[in-house]
Write an enzyme that holds these catalytic residues in place. Structure first.
Site, PDB file in Angstrom:
ATOM      1  N   VAL A 153       0.823  -1.216   0.000  1.00  0.00           N
ATOM      2  CA  VAL A 153       0.000   0.000   0.000  1.00  0.00           C
ATOM      3  C   VAL A 153       0.859   1.269   0.000  1.00  0.00           C
ATOM      4  CG1 VAL A 153      -2.013  -1.081   1.102  1.00  0.00           C
ATOM      5  CG2 VAL A 153      -0.291   0.071   2.533  1.00  0.00           C
ATOM      6  N   TYR A 163       2.738   5.970  15.296  1.00  0.00           N
ATOM      7  CA  TYR A 163       1.455   5.248  15.252  1.00  0.00           C
ATOM      8  C   TYR A 163       0.308   6.219  15.553  1.00  0.00           C
ATOM      9  CZ  TYR A 163      -1.785   1.340  15.507  1.00  0.00           C
ATOM     10  OH  TYR A 163      -2.830   0.469  15.266  1.00  0.00           O
TER      11      TYR A 163
HETATM   12  N1  LIG Z   1      -4.474  -5.364  16.628  1.00  0.00           N
HETATM   13  C1  LIG Z   1      -4.714  -4.242  17.301  1.00  0.00           C
HETATM   14  O1  LIG Z   1      -4.610  -4.195  18.532  1.00  0.00           O
HETATM   15  C2  LIG Z   1      -5.158  -3.003  16.571  1.00  0.00           C
HETATM   16  C3  LIG Z   1      -5.725  -1.958  17.316  1.00  0.00           C
HETATM   17  C4  LIG Z   1      -6.164  -0.810  16.664  1.00  0.00           C
HETATM   18  C5  LIG Z   1      -6.031  -0.705  15.295  1.00  0.00           C
HETATM   19  N2  LIG Z   1      -5.473  -1.728  14.591  1.00  0.00           N
HETATM   20  C6  LIG Z   1      -5.376  -1.551  13.144  1.00  0.00           C
HETATM   21  O2  LIG Z   1      -6.147  -2.546  12.506  1.00  0.00           O
HETATM   22  C7  LIG Z   1      -5.597  -2.811  11.205  1.00  0.00           C
HETATM   23  C8  LIG Z   1      -5.445  -4.314  11.030  1.00  0.00           C
HETATM   24  O3  LIG Z   1      -4.487  -4.798  11.945  1.00  0.00           O
HETATM   25  P1  LIG Z   1      -4.499  -6.298  12.542  1.00  0.00           P
HETATM   26  O4  LIG Z   1      -4.728  -6.180  13.987  1.00  0.00           O
HETATM   27  O5  LIG Z   1      -5.379  -7.165  11.737  1.00  0.00           O
HETATM   28  O6  LIG Z   1      -2.938  -6.675  12.335  1.00  0.00           O
HETATM   29  P2  LIG Z   1      -2.217  -7.776  11.431  1.00  0.00           P
HETATM   30  O7  LIG Z   1      -0.767  -7.505  11.570  1.00  0.00           O
HETATM   31  O8  LIG Z   1      -2.714  -9.130  11.806  1.00  0.00           O
HETATM   32  O9  LIG Z   1      -2.742  -7.468   9.963  1.00  0.00           O
HETATM   33  C9  LIG Z   1      -2.260  -6.380   9.204  1.00  0.00           C
HETATM   34  C10 LIG Z   1      -2.135  -6.844   7.755  1.00  0.00           C
HETATM   35  O10 LIG Z   1      -1.648  -5.737   6.964  1.00  0.00           O
HETATM   36  C11 LIG Z   1      -0.648  -6.239   6.075  1.00  0.00           C
HETATM   37  N3  LIG Z   1       0.252  -5.140   5.708  1.00  0.00           N
HETATM   38  C12 LIG Z   1       1.111  -4.499   6.533  1.00  0.00           C
HETATM   39  N4  LIG Z   1       1.807  -3.575   5.848  1.00  0.00           N
HETATM   40  C13 LIG Z   1       1.348  -3.616   4.562  1.00  0.00           C
HETATM   41  C14 LIG Z   1       1.669  -2.899   3.378  1.00  0.00           C
HETATM   42  N5  LIG Z   1       2.619  -1.945   3.383  1.00  0.00           N
HETATM   43  N6  LIG Z   1       0.995  -3.177   2.257  1.00  0.00           N
HETATM   44  C15 LIG Z   1       0.024  -4.141   2.228  1.00  0.00           C
HETATM   45  N7  LIG Z   1      -0.306  -4.867   3.320  1.00  0.00           N
HETATM   46  C16 LIG Z   1       0.355  -4.617   4.464  1.00  0.00           C
HETATM   47  C17 LIG Z   1       0.027  -7.335   6.869  1.00  0.00           C
HETATM   48  O11 LIG Z   1       0.762  -8.252   6.047  1.00  0.00           O
HETATM   49  C18 LIG Z   1      -1.137  -7.984   7.597  1.00  0.00           C
HETATM   50  O12 LIG Z   1      -1.729  -9.016   6.836  1.00  0.00           O
HETATM   51  C19 LIG Z   1      -4.293  -2.031  11.142  1.00  0.00           C
HETATM   52  O13 LIG Z   1      -4.495  -0.825  10.444  1.00  0.00           O
HETATM   53  C20 LIG Z   1      -3.992  -1.741  12.594  1.00  0.00           C
HETATM   54  O14 LIG Z   1      -3.172  -0.605  12.755  1.00  0.00           O
HETATM   55  C21 LIG Z   1      -5.041  -2.872  15.180  1.00  0.00           C
END
Ligand SMILES: NC(=O)c1ccc[n+]([C@@H]2O[C@H](COP(=O)([O-])OP(=O)(O)OC[C@H]3O[C@@H](n4cnc5c(N)ncnc54)[C@H](O)[C@@H]3O)[C@@H](O)[C@H]2O)c1
Length: 277
Positions: free
Chosen positions: A80, A177
């Protein structure tokens, strides 16, 4: 469930970060409501990020689950952070499935527990993915929604760290972040204005801690055990320091569906009351 009961029948949805975690949960649930899925993931690690990201096998598993839920799926390996690469990948999905109705800009990275105050590569990797990556996602997808001409719904996945700085520890990682996730709110508000004439709604969802590999990994678990930061995970509701991906998916499903047809420009926390404390 009959075709008419499925509120997203014939819709095409792009989900970034679809390889695992919340992105996979969103993709499978959207397919369960009748959508076809362009499932985007980097499928590689990022040097500055201290835990493994999804693999191609993870993305293939998402595709299998989407198909099992009744949807068509096109896997797209793209970063992305790279607009041209993302555009080319999205185009390949559109060629196969048709123009887009729904976008879930979900890909993101974090480096909780990396407490270094000077770590420019970490800062850059987080901002490039979480902020520029979301803008790139809008740029690569919204023209297709406009071409289709029947409106659409875009959900930008921010974080409770997009609405509060609680838990900030002075590290480059936490600055990046929180800044990137607050920035997503700016993108959401600007996009809600820009795209409203095309009947495209744009909203943001703000999860608290979610039980996914982003935080349930060796690096973060070890760091949080050695340097606890309880302010990061405090919640009003008891026993809810982590929510499940499905809890976030339920908010996403509502936002993209017809029951939210007049909802645009809003930020919805799914955080057991972390932000409001
Ligand atoms: N897990 C938490 O506690 C939490 C809390 C608040 C917000 N979030 C947000 O939720 C969203 C999903 O996170 P998650 O918890 O499923 O984590 P995760 O790490 O399991 O999933 C994130 C996915 O994004 C992909 N990714 C990362 N960088 C990328 C890039 N440059 N291009 C394409 N794909 C890429 C990864 O390979 C992974 O499959 C994120 O935006 C994260 O910041 C997560």
């Amino acid at each position: 469930m009959g075709e008419s009961d499925r509120q997203l029948a014939n819709a095409v949805a792009v989900v970034t970060g679809a390889g695992r975690g919340q992105g996979r949960s969103h993709a499978v649930a959207l397919a369960g409501q009748g959508a076809d899925i362009i499932a985007v993931d980097l499928c590689a690690d990022i040097d500055a990020i201290p835990y493994p990201l999804a693999t191609k096998a993870d993305l293939d598993e998402t595709v299998r689950l989407v198909r099992a839920a009744g949807g068509r799926a096109v896997p797209v390996v793209a970063d992305v952070r790279d607009l041209e690469q993302l555009e080319a990948g999205v185009r390949s999905g559109v060629d196969e499935l048709g123009e887009i109705d729904i976008v879930i800009a979900n890909a993101g990275v974090v480096a909780i527990g990396d407490t270094r105050t000077r770590a420019e590569p970490v800062f850059d990797a987080i901002v490039d993915t979480n902020l520029k990556g979301v803008w790139n996602t809008l740029a690569a997808t919204v023209p297709s929604i406009v071409r289709k001409g029947r409106g659409g719904s875009v959900v930008l996945i921010s974080s409770s760290q997009g609405l509060t700085g609680r838990g900030g520890d002075g590290s480059a990682a936490m600055f990046a972040y929180a800044a990137s996730k607050h920035g997503v709110v700016g993108l959401m508000r600007s996009a809600a204005n820009a795209y409203a004439p095309h009947k495209i709604r744009v909203n943001s969802v703000h999860p608290g801690g979610v039980a996914t590999p982003m935080i349930l990994n060796d690096f973060v678990v070890r760091q949080m055990t050695e340097n606890p930061n309880p302010a990061l995970s405090q919640t009003l509701l008891p026993d809810a320091s982590l929510v499940e991906p499905q809890d976030v998916t339920d908010a996403v499903l509502w936002l993209v569906g017809p029951r939210a047809r007049y909802v645009t420009g809003v930020s919805i926390p799914v955080d057991a009351g972390h932000v409001v404390m």
